[in-house]
Design an enzyme around this catalytic site. Structure first.
Site, PDB file in Angstrom:
ATOM      1  N   TRP A 139     -27.574  -6.807  68.086  1.00 62.11           N
ATOM      2  CA  TRP A 139     -26.460  -7.696  68.465  1.00 62.11           C
ATOM      3  C   TRP A 139     -26.087  -8.625  67.328  1.00 62.11           C
ATOM      4  O   TRP A 139     -24.916  -8.965  67.157  1.00 62.11           O
ATOM      5  CB  TRP A 139     -26.793  -8.456  69.754  1.00 62.11           C
ATOM      6  CG  TRP A 139     -26.863  -7.528  70.926  1.00 62.11           C
ATOM      7  CD1 TRP A 139     -27.977  -7.172  71.627  1.00 62.11           C
ATOM      8  CD2 TRP A 139     -25.777  -6.776  71.499  1.00 62.11           C
ATOM      9  NE1 TRP A 139     -27.642  -6.263  72.599  1.00 62.11           N
ATOM     10  CE2 TRP A 139     -26.314  -6.002  72.548  1.00 62.11           C
ATOM     11  CE3 TRP A 139     -24.407  -6.688  71.225  1.00 62.11           C
ATOM     12  CZ2 TRP A 139     -25.533  -5.145  73.331  1.00 62.11           C
ATOM     13  CZ3 TRP A 139     -23.626  -5.838  71.996  1.00 62.11           C
ATOM     14  CH2 TRP A 139     -24.184  -5.079  73.034  1.00 62.11           C
ATOM     15  N   ASP A 198     -25.997 -17.130  69.774  1.00 64.67           N
ATOM     16  CA  ASP A 198     -25.739 -16.165  70.839  1.00 64.67           C
ATOM     17  C   ASP A 198     -26.989 -16.202  71.715  1.00 64.67           C
ATOM     18  O   ASP A 198     -28.036 -15.679  71.341  1.00 64.67           O
ATOM     19  CB  ASP A 198     -25.528 -14.769  70.241  1.00 64.67           C
ATOM     20  CG  ASP A 198     -25.428 -13.692  71.320  1.00 64.67           C
ATOM     21  OD1 ASP A 198     -25.519 -14.020  72.524  1.00 64.67           O
ATOM     22  OD2 ASP A 198     -25.247 -12.508  70.947  1.00 64.67           O
ATOM     23  N   LYS A 209     -26.938 -11.886  82.547  1.00 64.14           N
ATOM     24  CA  LYS A 209     -28.403 -11.799  82.534  1.00 64.14           C
ATOM     25  C   LYS A 209     -29.008 -12.974  83.303  1.00 64.14           C
ATOM     26  O   LYS A 209     -29.618 -12.767  84.342  1.00 64.14           O
ATOM     27  CB  LYS A 209     -28.913 -11.734  81.104  1.00 64.14           C
ATOM     28  CG  LYS A 209     -28.298 -10.527  80.349  1.00 64.14           C
ATOM     29  CD  LYS A 209     -28.532 -10.614  78.881  1.00 64.14           C
ATOM     30  CE  LYS A 209     -27.568  -9.772  78.072  1.00 64.14           C
ATOM     31  NZ  LYS A 209     -27.597  -8.349  78.402  1.00 64.14           N
TER      32      LYS A 209
HETATM   33  N1  PMP Z   1     -25.419 -10.465  72.540  1.00 64.12           N
HETATM   34  C1  PMP Z   1     -26.590 -10.177  73.148  1.00 64.12           C
HETATM   35  C2  PMP Z   1     -27.834 -10.847  72.663  1.00 64.12           C
HETATM   36  C3  PMP Z   1     -26.614  -9.254  74.191  1.00 64.12           C
HETATM   37  O1  PMP Z   1     -27.772  -8.950  74.788  1.00 64.12           O
HETATM   38  C4  PMP Z   1     -25.411  -8.646  74.624  1.00 64.12           C
HETATM   39  C5  PMP Z   1     -25.354  -7.684  75.779  1.00 64.12           C
HETATM   40  N2  PMP Z   1     -26.468  -7.033  76.135  1.00 64.12           N
HETATM   41  C6  PMP Z   1     -24.236  -8.966  73.945  1.00 64.12           C
HETATM   42  C7  PMP Z   1     -24.275  -9.889  72.927  1.00 64.12           C
HETATM   43  C8  PMP Z   1     -22.930  -8.336  74.339  1.00 64.12           C
HETATM   44  O2  PMP Z   1     -22.526  -8.933  75.516  1.00 64.12           O
HETATM   45  P1  PMP Z   1     -21.230  -8.529  76.313  1.00 64.12           P
HETATM   46  O3  PMP Z   1     -21.500  -7.201  76.918  1.00 64.12           O
HETATM   47  O4  PMP Z   1     -21.125  -9.646  77.302  1.00 64.12           O
HETATM   48  O5  PMP Z   1     -20.096  -8.499  75.371  1.00 64.12           O
END
Ligand code: PMP
Length: 363
Positions: A105, A175, A199
């Site tokens: 991510w 994030d 989450k």
């Molecule tokens: N950052 C992290 C740390 C994540 O775990 C996730 C999704 N698993 C995201 C970003 C992406 O999130 P979204 O699907 O809400 O765009």
């Protein structure tokens, strides 16, 4: 099995929600008490929704002790849109943004920031397959950077920052999608925190942004309106129609956390749950944790078995026994138990028993 029986849901997200929250939503789904309409049917400009929104904000503010010079926004587009909005709003012309590369991510955040401006990767554990978080001394911060970006919990690799890095006076952006509100947080150490809700906060489709007020002045007037933090803050997240249902559930989750005793109490629970699972992983050599001990996540517990074949069998048999969603992310394989705030302790104990029995019969 009756269709209403709940499994132990180890999914990384959307993930398990607190049962009392689901039950209240169910009770109030057709008609909110005293309103006669569902939360999905009322105007986002109505007094009823205004109160729900204010309650969600106040609940979070109280739980996390958010200082008054921070704004709380409920946006859409997921954490992924924040990968773009953060640099679009905060990256000042002629400067760079520092990003710490701790996993999949973080890489996505870096890729999006590079579309906007200059990015310096100020630390990376890629060479270690992202099995740890860099130490403070490994971070090579850029003097005068617009901000420093970290991923506080790496959902796929199962690692988390145990301490907030020292970035001096440069705003720190996190994030926090997969560890937000898993324990006490000193918001004053951050310029901006963002998290997809799916989450620890509620359903997908709502994204929490906590931003220090002075940073709103960085939003350029020419930004696309919906992508401007300043516009979103000036309109209290009501520039357009927000995810009203998502904000409502978020508010209920805040009440649930408060009823448990707040973030210190949930942190103790999370510590207990993770310790139970990691101690089983470490008990013999059969299971192998993929994250280095000092970087282990309390939310996403990643581990391997002696062979991929056994991992497949484990996942299949665990699913059949009511432990759902244990397959690791498709990019890394292995197994992953996501045990967010709402994941019940008895589910962790049950998985540990299952793991012992699996080792006894397959080890
Ligand atoms: N950052 C992290 C740390 C994540 O775990 C996730 C999704 N698993 C995201 C970003 C992406 O999130 P979204 O699907 O809400 O765009």
């Amino acid at each position: 099995m009756p269709t209403t029986t709940r499994l132990f849901n180890f999914s990384a997200g959307p993930a398990v929600l607190p049962v009392p929250v689901l039950e209240q939503a169910q009770r109030d789904l057709v008609a909110l008490p005293g309103v006669g309409m569902s939360v999905m049917e009322i105007s986002h400009r109505s007094k009823v929704f205004e109160d729900l929104l204010a309650g969600a904000i106040a609940g979070l503010r109280e739980l996390a002790g958010i200082p008054s010079n921070y704004r709380i926004l409920f946006l859409q587009g997921g954490a992924s849109l924040q990968f773009s909005m953060v640099p679009m709003n905060l990256l000042k012309a002629g400067t760079a943004a520092d990003y710490v590369d701790t996993g999949t991510w973080a890489v996505k955040a870096i890729e999006e920031a590079r579309r906007v401006g200059t990015v310096n990767v100020t630390g990376s554990t890629k060479a270690d397959k992202y099995n740890r978080i860099p130490t403070q001394s490994e971070l090579q911060l850029t003097p005068g950077a617009s901000f420093v970006h970290i991923t506080s919990n790496n959902t796929i690799e199962g690692t988390e920052w145990k301490a907030v890095p020292d970035v001096g006076t440069v705003p720190l952006v996190a994030d926090a999608s997969s560890d937000i509100l898993s324990g006490p947080i000193d918001v004053s150490k951050f310029g901006l925190i963002y998290a997809g809700a799916q989450k620890n906060l509620g359903p997908s489709g709502v994204t929490l942004v906590i931003v220090r007020e002075d940073l709103l002045e960085r939003s350029d007037k020419n930004l696309p309106t919906m992508l401007s933090y300043k516009v979103q803050a000036d309109n209290n997240s009501l520039y357009n129609t927000p995810n009203t249902f998502g904000v409502y559930i978020f508010g209920l989750v805040m009440q649930w956390l408060k009823s448990l005793g707040g973030l210190s109490a949930i942190a103790r629970q999370n510590q207990r749950k993770a310790a139970l699972l990691y101690s089983e992983i470490d008990r013999t050599g059969f299971y192998r944790g993929t994250a280095q001990t000092e970087s282990r996540s309390l939310m996403n517990i990643t581990f391997r078995l002696p062979s991929e074949e056994l991992e497949k069998t484990f996942d299949r048999q665990a699913s059949a026994a009511g432990f759902d969603g244990l397959k690791g992310h498709r990019s890394v394989g292995g197994l992953r138990a996501s045990i967010y705030n709402a994941f019940p302790e008895e589910g962790v104990a049950g998985l540990v028993d299952f793991m012992r029995e699996f080792e006894r019969t397959h080890g």
